[in-house]
Design a protein around this motif. Structure first.
Motif, PDB file in Angstrom:
ATOM      1  N   LEU A   1       2.946   2.647   2.102  1.00  0.00           N
ATOM      2  CA  LEU A   1       2.796   3.422   3.328  1.00  0.00           C
ATOM      3  C   LEU A   1       4.156   3.713   3.941  1.00  0.00           C
ATOM      4  O   LEU A   1       4.947   2.790   4.179  1.00  0.00           O
ATOM      5  CB  LEU A   1       1.934   2.659   4.336  1.00  0.00           C
ATOM      6  CG  LEU A   1       0.446   2.524   3.994  1.00  0.00           C
ATOM      7  CD1 LEU A   1      -0.220   1.490   4.888  1.00  0.00           C
ATOM      8  CD2 LEU A   1      -0.251   3.876   4.124  1.00  0.00           C
TER       9      LEU A   1
ATOM     10  N   TYR B   1       0.804  -1.222   0.000  1.00  0.00           N
ATOM     11  CA  TYR B   1       0.000   0.000   0.000  1.00  0.00           C
ATOM     12  C   TYR B   1       0.836   1.270   0.000  1.00  0.00           C
ATOM     13  O   TYR B   1       0.288   2.367   0.128  1.00  0.00           O
ATOM     14  CB  TYR B   1      -0.953  -0.019   1.200  1.00  0.00           C
ATOM     15  CG  TYR B   1      -2.065  -1.037   1.021  1.00  0.00           C
ATOM     16  CD1 TYR B   1      -3.189  -0.735   0.275  1.00  0.00           C
ATOM     17  CD2 TYR B   1      -1.951  -2.318   1.562  1.00  0.00           C
ATOM     18  CE1 TYR B   1      -4.198  -1.665   0.098  1.00  0.00           C
ATOM     19  CE2 TYR B   1      -2.957  -3.257   1.387  1.00  0.00           C
ATOM     20  CZ  TYR B   1      -4.078  -2.923   0.650  1.00  0.00           C
ATOM     21  OH  TYR B   1      -5.067  -3.859   0.463  1.00  0.00           O
TER      22      TYR B   1
ATOM     23  N   CYS C   1      -4.771   5.266   7.943  1.00  0.00           N
ATOM     24  CA  CYS C   1      -3.311   5.171   7.804  1.00  0.00           C
ATOM     25  C   CYS C   1      -2.776   6.269   6.887  1.00  0.00           C
ATOM     26  O   CYS C   1      -1.753   6.902   7.191  1.00  0.00           O
ATOM     27  CB  CYS C   1      -2.922   3.800   7.257  1.00  0.00           C
ATOM     28  SG  CYS C   1      -3.097   2.446   8.445  1.00  0.00           S
ATOM     29  N   ARG C   2      -3.456   6.506   5.796  1.00  0.00           N
ATOM     30  CA  ARG C   2      -3.000   7.558   4.875  1.00  0.00           C
ATOM     31  C   ARG C   2      -3.117   8.932   5.533  1.00  0.00           C
ATOM     32  O   ARG C   2      -2.267   9.805   5.310  1.00  0.00           O
ATOM     33  CB  ARG C   2      -3.800   7.503   3.586  1.00  0.00           C
ATOM     34  CG  ARG C   2      -3.584   6.221   2.776  1.00  0.00           C
ATOM     35  CD  ARG C   2      -3.582   6.508   1.277  1.00  0.00           C
ATOM     36  NE  ARG C   2      -3.508   5.281   0.486  1.00  0.00           N
ATOM     37  CZ  ARG C   2      -2.403   4.585   0.269  1.00  0.00           C
ATOM     38  NH1 ARG C   2      -1.259   4.972   0.828  1.00  0.00           N
ATOM     39  NH2 ARG C   2      -2.411   3.497  -0.488  1.00  0.00           N
TER      40      ARG C   2
ATOM     41  N   GLU D   1      -0.131   9.317   7.762  1.00  0.00           N
ATOM     42  CA  GLU D   1       1.075   9.573   6.966  1.00  0.00           C
ATOM     43  C   GLU D   1       1.097  11.017   6.476  1.00  0.00           C
ATOM     44  O   GLU D   1       2.163  11.665   6.468  1.00  0.00           O
ATOM     45  CB  GLU D   1       1.144   8.613   5.775  1.00  0.00           C
ATOM     46  CG  GLU D   1       2.389   8.843   4.924  1.00  0.00           C
ATOM     47  CD  GLU D   1       2.593   7.808   3.835  1.00  0.00           C
ATOM     48  OE1 GLU D   1       3.662   7.820   3.205  1.00  0.00           O
ATOM     49  OE2 GLU D   1       1.681   6.982   3.613  1.00  0.00           O
ATOM     50  N   GLU D   2      -0.046  11.544   6.083  1.00  0.00           N
ATOM     51  CA  GLU D   2      -0.112  12.941   5.638  1.00  0.00           C
ATOM     52  C   GLU D   2       0.293  13.895   6.766  1.00  0.00           C
ATOM     53  O   GLU D   2       0.976  14.900   6.527  1.00  0.00           O
ATOM     54  CB  GLU D   2      -1.528  13.263   5.159  1.00  0.00           C
ATOM     55  CG  GLU D   2      -1.895  12.615   3.838  1.00  0.00           C
ATOM     56  CD  GLU D   2      -3.372  12.790   3.496  1.00  0.00           C
ATOM     57  OE1 GLU D   2      -4.056  13.536   4.242  1.00  0.00           O
ATOM     58  OE2 GLU D   2      -3.838  12.183   2.513  1.00  0.00           O
TER      59      GLU D   2
END
Length: 509
Positions: A164, A162, A284-285, A288-289
């Motif tokens: 990540l 993905y 999760c995204r 991360e952002e």
């Protein structure tokens, strides 16, 4: 429209995501939805009132969302008195005359088996559960041929799949996959804990709270403290609050124990992920952002993503890989009865009292409370595996068997002999003292092993090593601790073991 083309879609209480599973290709006008609050599901363990209220309210809100989207929904409230999901589906079939029943794969083995055994007057079809990052076949492919199933290696594959927290060349951000070593700090007032905004229950939730208080009066839980979102929008709002106010300190203190706060900097979104109000990849995204925008450090972002994309997916995969035999494992022969204080929190052990009391009242405890306080106590005292697992499954709002059983039976109790963890998570009182401030308000001293004021974890820990020494002698990660025990003079060993028996008798009385 022909009768044969009409389909009945059963939506379970932990499948509240539109356009996922059996709802992915559902069409208003063709498909009828059935949802039901039934006694069988509400009572198979002694569920916390918070858990029942969250799921019932979230189901009712999701029903309204589906109806607003144009679907016909046959909704069976708990007050109707239907005993089972089977009865609800049969009732719905009488009303809509569908030619096929569809259902997304169930999260729990017992429910999958039960639904699969139904004798329906029409065709039935399971639809793949696509709400997780790794499906059953992909996990089984990863596990095939491995002698051990270590989460770390699985987690790296999910990160790669993905994309990540990866650098442009595909290597992990920060040139390390895991920053757990940076995430073990005790809190002790080092950072101000933000007070979460209060949630006022809407009319649907207020009605459900009243229902649960009436129908489940003897179940644990204090619903005057109900503070869970029951819609996707509400869950997303709570998650955004976590990103802004808690994520920057989440990593450092995720293993901390504190008198001042039951949640510290934890996200408290596992219950939303587990019933479908939030989706794992999206959260999760988002984290991360935040990291890439400089709003949190890498250890915090990686620690969060490891829990969601790594541990959560791994636990689910292991559950379905090992079931049904896994549920009956008891490699340490733990058979002691669950103490009565697990239903009251009334024990002189401050850390245990706080963790259990919080779990009963709020339906929530973070992973260190569950693993290293409550689970560690159950491990050291050899409490019956089934009783402990049922307690965890019922008490926690986010508990479904696919996530509860491997975490409890495997990680906390080591009853699987090491399938989930290469060593038991056993610890003395010194670990608890290091991670928090409960010991300052406890009548027991973590510095003492025997005597009326000695922390019970200490003698119980040494007895645990002694009792299972033959197994730990074959475990490379346990040999050092075992040698420390074996180096003690015989008279000291005898005194510790005798005191451990005294402690056990007191705790079980």
């Amino acid at each position: 429209m022909s009768i044969e083309s009409k389909r009945l879609i059963l939506v379970l209480g932990d499948q509240l995501t539109p356009r996922r599973g059996a709802l992915a290709e559902a069409e208003p006008g063709r498909d009828v939805i059935v949802m039901a609050e039934v006694a069988e599901e509400a009572n198979y363990v002694r569920h916390n009132q918070h858990k029942i209220a969250l799921i019932f309210s979230a189901m009712r809100h999701f029903c309204a969302e589906l109806r607003e989207a144009g679907f016909e929904v046959i909704y069976v409230p708990y007050e109707t008195g239907l005993p089972s999901l089977y009865a609800a589906v049969m009732l719905a079939l009488e009303q809509c005359d569908a030619g096929k029943v569809l259902c997304t794969e169930a999260g729990e083995y017992r429910l999958q088996a039960a639904i699969g055994s139904w004798n329906l007057p029409c065709d039935f079809e399971w639809v793949k559960d696509d709400s997780f990052l790794v499906d059953h076949s992909a996990f089984n492919e990863w596990a095939d041929g491995r002698k051990t199933f270590r989460m770390e290696y699985f987690y790296r594959e999910v990160r790669r799949t993905y994309q990540l927290l990866l650098q442009s060349d595909g290597s992990p951000e920060g040139d390390r996959w895991n920053f757990d070593a940076e995430n073990r700090e005790g809190w002790r007032g080092k950072a101000e804990v933000p007070e979460p905004p209060l949630l006022e229950p809407d009319a649907i939730t207020a009605e459900v709270i009243s229902l649960v208080q009436s129908k489940f009066p003897d179940n644990p839980g204090q619903l005057e403290h109900f503070q869970f979102a029951t819609t996707r929008q509400g869950a997303e709002k709570q998650f955004r609050w976590f990103l802004e106010y808690c994520l920057p300190s989440f990593g450092r203190f995720q293993d901390a124990l504190a008198e001042a706060s039951p949640w510290l900097f934890h996200a408290r979104i596992s219950m939303y992920l587990n019933i479908g109000l939030l989706e794992p990849l999206a959260v999760c995204r988002s984290v991360e952002e935040e990291y890439r925008a400089g709003k949190c450090d890498l250890a915090a972002a990686e620690g969060f993503i490891r829990q969601v994309a790594g541990w959560r997916e791994y636990v689910r995969g292991m559950y379905w890989l090992q079931m049904p035999d896994y549920a009956n494992l008891n490699r340490l022969d733990a058979v002691a009865p669950l103490p009565d204080f697990f239903w009251t929190g009334e024990t002189d052990m401050r850390c245990l009292s706080r963790a259990i009391g919080q779990s009963l009242d709020l339906g929530y405890a973070h992973h260190i409370q569950r693993l290293m306080v409550i689970g560690n106590f159950c491990l050291l005292t050899g409490i019956d595996i089934g009783q402990v697992c049922d307690w965890y499954l019922g008490v926690y709002v986010d508990a479904f068997e696919w996530v509860e059983l491997p975490n409890t039976l495997g990680m906390a109790l080591h009853a699987d002999g090491g399938i989930m963890a290469s060593k038991p998570y056993a610890a003395s009182g010194k670990y608890i003292q290091r991670q928090g401030d409960h010991c300052k308000q406890c009548r027991y001293s973590p510095a003492k092993v025997t005597g009326d004021d000695a922390c019970p974890y200490n003698s119980l820990y040494w007895r645990f090593l002694h009792k299972h020494s033959a197994q730990w002698d074959l475990n490379p990660r346990m040999k050092l601790s075992l040698r420390n025990w074996q180096r003690k003079p015989e008279e000291e060993q005898v005194a510790i073991l005798e005191w451990a028996e005294t402690v056990t008798a007191q705790l079980q009385s």
